[in-house]
Design an enzyme around this catalytic site. Structure first.
Site, PDB file in Angstrom:
ATOM      1  CD  GLN A  47      -2.745   1.249   2.568  1.00 50.12           C
ATOM      2  OE1 GLN A  47      -2.523   0.223   3.243  1.00 50.12           O
ATOM      3  NE2 GLN A  47      -3.577   2.207   2.616  1.00 50.12           N
ATOM      4  CD  GLU A  65       5.676   8.760  11.059  1.00 49.00           C
ATOM      5  OE1 GLU A  65       6.927   8.652  11.398  1.00 49.00           O
ATOM      6  OE2 GLU A  65       5.232   9.531  10.269  1.00 49.00           O
ATOM      7  CD  GLU A  98      -1.855   7.035   8.124  1.00 54.34           C
ATOM      8  OE1 GLU A  98      -1.528   6.164   7.485  1.00 54.34           O
ATOM      9  OE2 GLU A  98      -1.174   7.900   8.745  1.00 54.34           O
ATOM     10  CG  ASN A  99      -2.032   8.274  13.849  1.00 56.05           C
ATOM     11  OD1 ASN A  99      -1.289   7.003  14.345  1.00 56.05           O
ATOM     12  ND2 ASN A  99      -1.698   9.062  13.272  1.00 56.05           N
TER      13      ASN A  99
END
Length: 273
Positions: A47, A65, A98-99
């Protein structure tokens, strides 16, 4: 909400990518990162990460990250990336969202993410709940965790203390005793029910002599704590109504739309098709 952007996938030299300065996540599982690095060495990155052109040098990381860090550990020269144009506000929002989608996010990290989103988007709790498709009590319960003292936060962050235990500690009136009681909870493996009783004692509530009243006094906070746990499970307000005489009762689960109703059915693994 961040608007959809045109994207291009390219292989970018890792040395030309700068970390996201707005990354809200500060702690990464080193063992999991090493495992991901080994997977990347064998299979590559499936990805792509998301970056934006940097005005300073190369690109700035927006999302991905862990893949970025693991690729560096795997000593990869390049990494597949989607290049998009984002402004500063969008960078912050994407990094936080995202987190929030990560399964291993701790309750404290989730609370911090909600707080940052509220500040970044200038939203109150109700508006943020609508923005994320959650209930206001759900958001409020997480934000309350930020009021815990630092030592207790650390226990929550490491997973030694559960969110339910941490929220019970928030009801302790003498805030100077929170850290000590939190450590006692961890050391002795206290259940939420045990902890609730201790908090009530420390708050000066007297034990009843009558046995029936004793049972009722213990059961009532237990039901209230159950409401909190069920509310976290379903992401909405849950009310437990019980009869002190018969022990019978009912559980009410609030929903705010047809979509929200279907979401709750999914949580219950109920398929009406």
């Amino acid at each position: 909400m961040v608007a959809e952007k045109k994207a291009t996938i390219v292989n970018i030299p890792i040395e030309k990518i700068r970390p996201n300065p707005y990354q809200p996540r500060k702690t990464f599982d080193e063992v999991a990162l090493q495992e991901l690095a080994e997977s990347i060495q064998k299979n590559g990155v499936f990805q792509p990460i998301i970056v934006r052109p940097s005005s300073v040098l190369g690109y700035e990381l927006i999302a991905g990250e862990r893949r970025f860090r693991a690729s560096k550990l795997a000593k990869q020269a390049t990494i597949p990336a989607i290049v998009r144009q984002f402004n500063e506000d969008e960078m912050v929002e994407i990094a936080i969202l995202e987190n929030l989608q990560r399964e291993d996010l701790s309750p404290l990290e989730e609370a911090q993410a909600y707080e940052k989103l509220m500040k970044q988007l200038q939203l109150n709790q109700t508006q943020l709940a609508e923005h994320l498709g959650k209930s206001r009590p759900y958001i409020a319960n997480y934000l309350r965790l930020l009021g815990l003292p630092q030592a207790t936060k650390k226990l929550l962050q490491t997973g030694e203390l559960s969110m339910a235990q941490a929220r019970t500690l928030l009801s302790l009136q003498d805030k100077d005793k929170v850290n000590a009681l939190a450590q006692k909870t961890v050391n002795e493996g206290l259940t939420v029910r045990n902890l609730t009783g201790l908090v009530e004692q420390l708050n000066g509530q007297k034990n009843k002599v009558n046995k029936r009243k004793k049972v009722r006094d213990i059961a009532e906070p237990y039901y209230r704590q159950s409401e909190q746990l069920l509310g976290e499970k379903f992401g909405t307000k849950v009310t437990v109504n019980s009869s002190k005489k018969s022990g019978k009762g009912k559980i009410e689960i609030d929903y705010f739309s047809v979509a929200d109703f279907n979401r709750i059915l999914d949580v219950l693994h109920i398929n009406l098709d």
